[in-house]
Motif scaffolding. Structure first.
Motif, PDB file in Angstrom:
ATOM      1  N   ALA A  52       0.838  -1.196   0.000  1.00 27.33           N
ATOM      2  CA  ALA A  52       0.000   0.000   0.000  1.00 27.33           C
ATOM      3  C   ALA A  52       0.875   1.250   0.000  1.00 27.33           C
ATOM      4  CB  ALA A  52      -0.926   0.006   1.211  1.00 27.33           C
ATOM      5  N   VAL A  53       0.311   2.342  -0.504  1.00 24.56           N
ATOM      6  CA  VAL A  53       1.055   3.588  -0.638  1.00 24.56           C
ATOM      7  C   VAL A  53       0.273   4.726   0.012  1.00 24.56           C
ATOM      8  CG1 VAL A  53       2.056   5.258  -2.242  1.00 24.56           C
ATOM      9  CG2 VAL A  53       2.110   2.810  -2.786  1.00 24.56           C
ATOM     10  N   LEU A  80      -0.339   4.614 -11.050  1.00 28.88           N
ATOM     11  CA  LEU A  80      -0.149   4.294  -9.636  1.00 28.88           C
ATOM     12  C   LEU A  80      -1.429   3.712  -9.042  1.00 28.88           C
ATOM     13  CD1 LEU A  80       2.099   4.536  -7.451  1.00 28.88           C
ATOM     14  CD2 LEU A  80       1.008   6.669  -6.738  1.00 28.88           C
ATOM     15  N   LYS A  81      -2.562   4.253  -9.416  1.00 29.67           N
ATOM     16  CA  LYS A  81      -3.850   3.731  -8.941  1.00 29.67           C
ATOM     17  C   LYS A  81      -4.077   2.290  -9.417  1.00 29.67           C
ATOM     18  CE  LYS A  81      -7.587   6.205  -9.212  1.00 29.67           C
ATOM     19  NZ  LYS A  81      -8.615   7.136  -9.757  1.00 29.67           N
ATOM     20  N   LEU A  89      -4.233   2.592  -1.925  1.00 24.70           N
ATOM     21  CA  LEU A  89      -3.694   3.924  -2.135  1.00 24.70           C
ATOM     22  C   LEU A  89      -4.467   4.871  -1.220  1.00 24.70           C
ATOM     23  CD1 LEU A  89      -1.546   5.306  -3.914  1.00 24.70           C
ATOM     24  CD2 LEU A  89      -3.341   5.800  -5.578  1.00 24.70           C
ATOM     25  N   LEU A  90      -3.751   5.650  -0.410  1.00 17.83           N
ATOM     26  CA  LEU A  90      -4.380   6.497   0.598  1.00 17.83           C
ATOM     27  C   LEU A  90      -3.700   7.861   0.633  1.00 17.83           C
ATOM     28  CD1 LEU A  90      -6.328   6.735   3.095  1.00 17.83           C
ATOM     29  CD2 LEU A  90      -4.398   5.908   4.482  1.00 17.83           C
ATOM     30  N   VAL A  91      -4.487   8.922   0.563  1.00 16.70           N
ATOM     31  CA  VAL A  91      -3.956  10.278   0.681  1.00 16.70           C
ATOM     32  C   VAL A  91      -3.938  10.678   2.152  1.00 16.70           C
ATOM     33  CG1 VAL A  91      -4.342  12.718   0.159  1.00 16.70           C
ATOM     34  CG2 VAL A  91      -4.688  10.996  -1.628  1.00 16.70           C
ATOM     35  N   VAL A  92      -2.781  11.105   2.636  1.00 17.33           N
ATOM     36  CA  VAL A  92      -2.643  11.615   4.000  1.00 17.33           C
ATOM     37  C   VAL A  92      -2.021  12.998   3.905  1.00 17.33           C
ATOM     38  CG1 VAL A  92      -1.677  11.264   6.291  1.00 17.33           C
ATOM     39  CG2 VAL A  92      -2.402   9.283   4.935  1.00 17.33           C
ATOM     40  N   SER A 149       5.988  -2.304   7.408  1.00 16.13           N
ATOM     41  CA  SER A 149       6.935  -2.474   6.302  1.00 16.13           C
ATOM     42  C   SER A 149       6.227  -2.743   4.975  1.00 16.13           C
ATOM     43  CB  SER A 149       7.909  -3.615   6.605  1.00 16.13           C
ATOM     44  OG  SER A 149       7.231  -4.850   6.701  1.00 16.13           O
ATOM     45  N   HIS A 150       4.930  -2.969   5.029  1.00 11.41           N
ATOM     46  CA  HIS A 150       4.140  -3.150   3.810  1.00 11.41           C
ATOM     47  C   HIS A 150       3.700  -1.816   3.214  1.00 11.41           C
ATOM     48  CE1 HIS A 150       2.826  -7.394   5.339  1.00 11.41           C
ATOM     49  NE2 HIS A 150       3.964  -7.441   4.662  1.00 11.41           N
ATOM     50  N   VAL A 151       4.050  -0.709   3.882  1.00  5.48           N
ATOM     51  CA  VAL A 151       3.570   0.616   3.487  1.00  5.48           C
ATOM     52  C   VAL A 151       4.730   1.484   3.002  1.00  5.48           C
ATOM     53  CG1 VAL A 151       2.402   2.710   4.278  1.00  5.48           C
ATOM     54  CG2 VAL A 151       1.695   0.476   5.177  1.00  5.48           C
TER      55      VAL A 151
END
Length: 220
Positions: A52-53, A80-81, A89-92, A149-151
Motif C-alpha cells: 500500500a502507498v 499508480l492507482k 492507495l491512501l492520501v494523507v 513495512s508493507h507501506v
C-alpha cells in the motif's frame, strides 16, 4: 496560523537519530516514481514487499491547496492507482483530512471525488499520525497490510513525510522537486525547501542513512 505541533515535537528526535528524516528512495518529481515502488528499492539491492502507498497531497501530486491532480502528472497518477487499487492507495495530508485544518472534512471529500482515492481523516498532523494510518489499514484487511513495512510513504517534505515513514517503520519515497518550482515558491517555502535539501545533502555526506524497516515479530 495552524502550527504543526506534531512536527515541532518530533523534529527534536533528529538530534539523536538524524536518519529519521531521510528517505529510502529519492526521485525528482512525481512522474519519476517507480511503479511498482518496490522496483526503486530493489534496484538498490533492498528487499521489500510494498502492498500500500500513502500519498502526500500538496506540492506532491496536486498544486498546493488544489483538489485535482496536477495535469502533467495525471497519466502517472492513474498508473499508480492501477498498481495499488482501491484502499491500497491512501492520501494523507496536513490540509485535507486534518481536523485542525479541514474541520468539516469538505476538502477531504472534494479530493476523494476528484481523484477517486480515499483521504485519511486524522486529528494529529504528520509525522505523528502513523497509528491512524495503521488503524485504517487494519480496518481494510483487503489491502494485505499487516505490518508497517508493507507501506510506502510518498511526499515532498523530509520533516513530515519522511519522518512519518521512518517513525512508522515504513519505506520513504522523497519527491525532491514539488509541483511548484523553487523559483516560484514563497520566500518562506523557498527557505524551508533549501533547508531540507541542505540537511539531506549534509547527512548523506556523513553517510547517515534512513533506518531500514523491520517486520514486527509475529505473535503466536
Amino acid at each position: 496560523m495552524n502550527l504543526n505541533l506534531s512536527a515541532s515535537l518530533n523534529v527534536t528526535k533528529l538530534l539523536f537519530k538524524p536518519g529519521l528524516c531521510l528517505p529510502h528512495h529519492t526521485v525528482a518529481t512525481f512522474n519519476d516514481l517507480p511503479i511498482p515502488l518496490d522496483k526503486g528499492l530493489q534496484a538498490a539491492g533492498r528487499q521489500s514487499d510494498i502492498k500500500a502507498v500513502v500519498l502526500d497531497k500538496d506540492d506532491c501530486f496536486v498544486y498546493p491547496d488544489a483538489r485535482d491532480v496536477y495535469e502533467p502528472y495525471k497519466e502517472h497518477f492513474e498508473r499508480l492507482k492501477q498498481a495499488y487499487p482501491g484502499r491500497r492507495l491512501l492520501v494523507v495530508s496536513n490540509t485535507a483530512g486534518a481536523s485542525s485544518w479541514d474541520k468539516e472534512l469538505q476538502q477531504a471529500a472534494a479530493v476523494e471525488k476528484s481523484t477517486g482515492v480515499a483521504v485519511l481523516a486524522h486529528s494529529v498532523k504528520k509525522p505523528g499520525c502513523g497509528p491512524d494510518i495503521m488503524a485504517y489499514f487494519e480496518r481494510h484487511p483487503e489491502t494485505g497490510v499487516t505490518d508497517p513495512s508493507h507501506v510506502a510513504v510518498v511526499g515532498d517534505r523530509l520533516t513530515t513525510d519522511m519522518m512519518l515513514a521512518n517513525a512508522m517503520g515504513s519505506w520513504g519515497f522523497w519527491i525532491r522537486d514539488g509541483v511548484v518550482p523553487l523559483r516560484q515558491k514563497s520566500f518562506d517555502d523557498v527557505q524551508f525547501s533549501r533547508m531540507e535539501r541542505n540537511l539531506a545533502d549534509f547527512l548523506l555526506s556523513k553517510r547517515v542513512e534512513a533506518p531500514v524497516p523491520r517486520r514486527l515479530a509475529r505473535r503466536g
